[in-house]
Design a protein around this motif. Sequence first.
Motif, mmCIF file in Angstrom:
data_model
loop_
_atom_site.group_PDB
_atom_site.id
_atom_site.type_symbol
_atom_site.label_atom_id
_atom_site.label_comp_id
_atom_site.label_asym_id
_atom_site.label_seq_id
_atom_site.Cartn_x
_atom_site.Cartn_y
_atom_site.Cartn_z
ATOM 1 N N ASP A 21 0.833 -1.124 -0.094
ATOM 2 C CA ASP A 21 0.026 -0.306 0.099
ATOM 3 C C ASP A 21 1.012 0.901 0.240
ATOM 4 O O ASP A 21 1.499 1.976 1.242
ATOM 5 C CB ASP A 21 -1.010 0.136 1.354
ATOM 6 N N PRO A 22 1.181 1.651 -1.324
ATOM 7 C CA PRO A 22 2.577 3.250 -1.503
ATOM 8 C C PRO A 22 1.505 4.210 -0.580
ATOM 9 O O PRO A 22 2.012 5.476 -0.643
ATOM 10 C CB PRO A 22 2.174 2.963 -2.892
ATOM 11 N N ASP A 23 0.065 4.281 -0.749
ATOM 12 C CA ASP A 23 -0.503 5.383 -0.693
ATOM 13 C C ASP A 23 -0.180 5.531 1.119
ATOM 14 O O ASP A 23 -0.509 6.813 1.731
ATOM 15 C CB ASP A 23 -2.361 5.510 -1.078
ATOM 16 N N ALA A 24 -0.682 4.760 1.899
ATOM 17 C CA ALA A 24 -0.172 4.072 3.605
ATOM 18 C C ALA A 24 1.138 4.541 4.136
ATOM 19 O O ALA A 24 1.106 4.542 5.133
ATOM 20 C CB ALA A 24 -1.487 3.052 4.162
ATOM 21 N N ASP A 26 5.310 4.711 3.314
ATOM 22 C CA ASP A 26 6.919 4.901 2.686
ATOM 23 C C ASP A 26 7.985 4.855 3.545
ATOM 24 O O ASP A 26 7.909 3.714 4.124
ATOM 25 C CB ASP A 26 6.991 6.481 1.952
ATOM 26 N N ARG A 38 -0.517 7.455 6.482
ATOM 27 C CA ARG A 38 -1.814 7.702 6.288
ATOM 28 C C ARG A 38 -1.946 6.850 7.227
ATOM 29 O O ARG A 38 -1.924 5.259 6.818
ATOM 30 C CB ARG A 38 -2.614 7.636 4.779
ATOM 31 N N ALA A 46 -9.223 0.422 1.251
ATOM 32 C CA ALA A 46 -8.233 0.892 2.567
ATOM 33 C C ALA A 46 -7.915 -0.028 3.417
ATOM 34 O O ALA A 46 -6.421 -0.645 3.802
ATOM 35 C CB ALA A 46 -7.682 2.307 2.874
ATOM 36 N N ARG A 49 -5.592 -3.151 2.309
ATOM 37 C CA ARG A 49 -4.799 -2.985 2.316
ATOM 38 C C ARG A 49 -3.897 -3.152 3.405
ATOM 39 O O ARG A 49 -2.598 -3.396 3.844
ATOM 40 C CB ARG A 49 -4.576 -1.816 1.470
#
Length: 66
Positions: A21-24, A26, A38, A46, A49
């Motif tokens: 989950d690259p949105d949540a 790094d 996030r 989400a 994920r």
Amino acid sequence: MTRIVADLDRCVGAGQCVLTDPDAFDQSDEDGTVVVLRDTPTDDEARNRAKDAVEICPSQALSLTE
């Protein structure tokens, strides 16, 4: 509300969370440990994920809390 928690002392920087989950997630430029971008999943997708990232983490550095 579900919240993602990262234990930086356990994290080995494998990066599986980022791939999941690259949105949540790094990784730190300094040591490669997880950076939670996030911490609260916004919807069921989400949340799923985030659950996958918790399960796949080789060092078990991630968890979900309510």
